[in-house]
Design an enzyme around this catalytic site. Structure first.
Site, PDB file in Angstrom:
ATOM      1  N   SER A 143      -1.427  -1.746 -18.097  1.00  0.00           N
ATOM      2  CA  SER A 143      -0.996  -2.914 -17.323  1.00  0.00           C
ATOM      3  C   SER A 143      -2.082  -3.958 -17.135  1.00  0.00           C
ATOM      4  O   SER A 143      -1.777  -5.094 -16.798  1.00  0.00           O
ATOM      5  CB  SER A 143      -0.486  -2.453 -15.953  1.00  0.00           C
ATOM      6  OG  SER A 143      -1.490  -1.729 -15.269  1.00  0.00           O
ATOM      7  N   HIS A 166       5.806  -1.445 -18.091  1.00  0.00           N
ATOM      8  CA  HIS A 166       5.721  -2.792 -18.680  1.00  0.00           C
ATOM      9  C   HIS A 166       6.374  -2.882 -20.057  1.00  0.00           C
ATOM     10  O   HIS A 166       6.491  -3.974 -20.612  1.00  0.00           O
ATOM     11  CB  HIS A 166       4.259  -3.230 -18.765  1.00  0.00           C
ATOM     12  CG  HIS A 166       3.625  -3.310 -17.417  1.00  0.00           C
ATOM     13  ND1 HIS A 166       3.722  -4.431 -16.617  1.00  0.00           N
ATOM     14  CD2 HIS A 166       2.939  -2.388 -16.693  1.00  0.00           C
ATOM     15  CE1 HIS A 166       3.098  -4.202 -15.465  1.00  0.00           C
ATOM     16  NE2 HIS A 166       2.619  -2.971 -15.484  1.00  0.00           N
ATOM     17  N   LYS A 210      10.300  -5.093 -12.607  1.00  0.00           N
ATOM     18  CA  LYS A 210       9.546  -5.967 -13.517  1.00  0.00           C
ATOM     19  C   LYS A 210      10.560  -6.672 -14.430  1.00  0.00           C
ATOM     20  O   LYS A 210      11.243  -7.577 -13.994  1.00  0.00           O
ATOM     21  CB  LYS A 210       8.479  -5.162 -14.255  1.00  0.00           C
ATOM     22  CG  LYS A 210       7.520  -4.463 -13.253  1.00  0.00           C
ATOM     23  CD  LYS A 210       6.363  -3.783 -13.917  1.00  0.00           C
ATOM     24  CE  LYS A 210       5.633  -2.835 -12.989  1.00  0.00           C
ATOM     25  NZ  LYS A 210       5.046  -3.415 -11.800  1.00  0.00           N
TER      26      LYS A 210
HETATM   27  C1  LIG Z   1       2.036   1.298 -15.303  1.00  0.00           C
HETATM   28  C2  LIG Z   1       2.630   1.156 -13.944  1.00  0.00           C
HETATM   29  N1  LIG Z   1       3.244   2.214 -13.386  1.00  0.00           N
HETATM   30  C3  LIG Z   1       3.816   2.153 -12.182  1.00  0.00           C
HETATM   31  C4  LIG Z   1       3.787   0.995 -11.445  1.00  0.00           C
HETATM   32  C5  LIG Z   1       4.389   0.971 -10.081  1.00  0.00           C
HETATM   33  O1  LIG Z   1       5.644   0.393 -10.094  1.00  0.00           O
HETATM   34  P1  LIG Z   1       6.254  -0.199  -8.751  1.00  0.00           P
HETATM   35  O2  LIG Z   1       5.694  -1.576  -8.606  1.00  0.00           O
HETATM   36  O3  LIG Z   1       7.722  -0.172  -8.958  1.00  0.00           O
HETATM   37  O4  LIG Z   1       5.796   0.690  -7.644  1.00  0.00           O
HETATM   38  C6  LIG Z   1       3.192  -0.146 -11.981  1.00  0.00           C
HETATM   39  C7  LIG Z   1       3.213  -1.394 -11.208  1.00  0.00           C
HETATM   40  O5  LIG Z   1       2.479  -2.248 -11.186  1.00  0.00           O
HETATM   41  C8  LIG Z   1       2.581  -0.069 -13.253  1.00  0.00           C
HETATM   42  O6  LIG Z   1       1.964  -1.115 -13.791  1.00  0.00           O
END
Ligand SMILES: Cc1ncc(COP(=O)(O)O)c(C=O)c1O
Length: 388
Positions: A181, A209, A240
């Site tokens: 990310s 993502h 997202k």
């Molecule tokens: C790779 C990854 N996993 C999990 C999450 C967490 O998702 P959420 O925002 O729905 O808690 C994110 C969020 O930024 C992320 O980038």
């Protein structure tokens, strides 16, 4: 010690290190053009990649669900909160991903801290990448399994860890992000998945993502890498690309049943609210019907990447719609971020602990609905801010 003096001391330390964070205030809807801290800007800092959060069909679905079912599920799924629309959303997600089943969670963070401890516990082993998302790290810690980390994307090291544990006959779970990310590179799933399988390990891919953005039909990084059918567990978010809120875990029916019975972040938490569920269902339908969004996102990312490269600005190792421009120093990064904002572009500066010390960066995320002229404007602006 009082709360205030403890907070003051810790905040001073963060300020000194250049990592004190403050929230910006957003007015109006999330979109490619929006208002941040009272300024009209082009948004290059979000995860609403396909611009579905404010799509009329998505908004109307949420509003209709609020009218029909109210604004809360009113409890956890295992008590009174399991609505027909939750089950419908999960069937649609499973159908979209080609899995037997799916289960919704309240956030991606909660999905990771629920699913990892469900698949690995005391005496087991979890192997993960050094750049795994914080929610994977926390899920590993909560699992109480032994955790071994391999250097980012280093499959030789992963194989060494798998080989070392083969004789111990422990259950092994390999957990990776599909798309990193803060760097925008895709995990080497084409090799990683068969490797893990060869050593009898389970594989979990957090595709927060990649869901909706990557692969021929938007099924994500596993589809892009040609291993869509081989990943045991896929985690995706609804907040997202899917323009709503929440997350899901997709895989087999026994996996879903196990999570319903053991994932604490699922069991001990309120179910997704009806408007969020309805918005996600509508967004999924629009996303499946309109592949141009995914294609345009990819073209916009390529235009941005090649425009920056032509000005000597590296975005390695990005291969996706997440482009890091590494500045290094915390304060210098935030200064570039402010200069861009003053000129109408919001690309967030990212510092430790979101990224390793000394690698502070601008994280630039185009959207499907940015115009070519807007991408070119960002390239120009960044070149002036970074090179002069
Ligand atoms: C790779 C990854 N996993 C999990 C999450 C967490 O998702 P959420 O925002 O729905 O808690 C994110 C969020 O930024 C992320 O980038």
């Amino acid at each position: 010690m009082s709360v205030e003096s403890r907070a003051g001391a810790l905040l001073d330390a963060l300020r000194e290190r250049g990592t004190l964070r403050e929230m910006r205030v957003i007015a109006g809807a999330q979109s490619a053009r929006m208002s941040v801290d009272g300024r009209e800007v082009l948004l290059f800092a979000g995860s609403n990649y396909l611009d579905l959060a404010h799509h009329p069909e998505v908004v109307e679905a949420a509003a209709a669900a609020a009218r029909a079912f109210g604004c809360a599920a009113g409890g956890s799924r295992l008590i009174n909160g399991n609505l027909e629309i939750h089950e419908a959303l999960e069937s649609e997600l499973a159908d979209y991903l080609g899995t037997e089943a799916a289960l919704a969670f309240s956030t991606g963070y909660m999905a990771n801290v629920g699913v990892i401890p469900a698949l690995a516990g005391r005496g087991d082993l979890v192997i993960s990448d050094a750049l795994s998302h914080a929610s994977i790290v926390d899920g590993c810690r909560l699992s109480r399994a032994e955790v071994r980390i391999f250097p980012h994307a280093d499959l030789d090291h992963l194989e060494k860890l798998l080989r070392e544990t083969a004789s111990t006959r422990r259950d092994v779970l390999v957990v990776v992000d599909g798309v990193y990310s803060m760097d925008g590179d895709v995990a080497p799933l084409a090799e990683l998945v068969p490797l893990a399988k060869r050593w009898g390990a389970m594989v979990l891919v957090d595709d927060a993502h990649g869901t909706g953005t990557l692969g021929a039909t938007g099924r994500g990084s596993a589809e892009l890498c040609g291993v869509g059918r081989d990943v045991d567990v896929v985690l995706g978010t609804l907040g997202k690309s899917l323009g709503s809120f929440g997350a899901f875990v997709a895989g087999s029916r026994p996996l879903r049943d196990l999570l319903v019975n053991t994932a604490r972040s699922f069991i001990f938490s309120c179910a997704l609210a009806p408007p969020q569920v309805a918005a996600a269902r509508a967004a999924l339908a629009v996303m499946r019907r309109e592949p141009w969004r995914r294609e345009q996102l990819s073209q916009n990312a390529d235009r941005l990447r090649s425009g920056l490269a032509a000005r000597g600005i590296a975005t390695a190792p990005s291969a996706t719609h997440i482009l890091p421009v590494i500045v290094g120093d915390n304060d210098a990064t935030m200064q570039v971020c402010e200069r861009l904002l003053e000129r109408g572009v919001y690309a967030q500066g990212i510092r430790h602990p979101s990224v390793p010390e000394g690698t502070a960066r601008l994280r630039i995320t185009p959207m499907a609905t940015h115009r070519s002229s807007e991408i070119d404007y960002v390239v120009d602006l960044l070149a002036k801010a970074l090179i002069g």
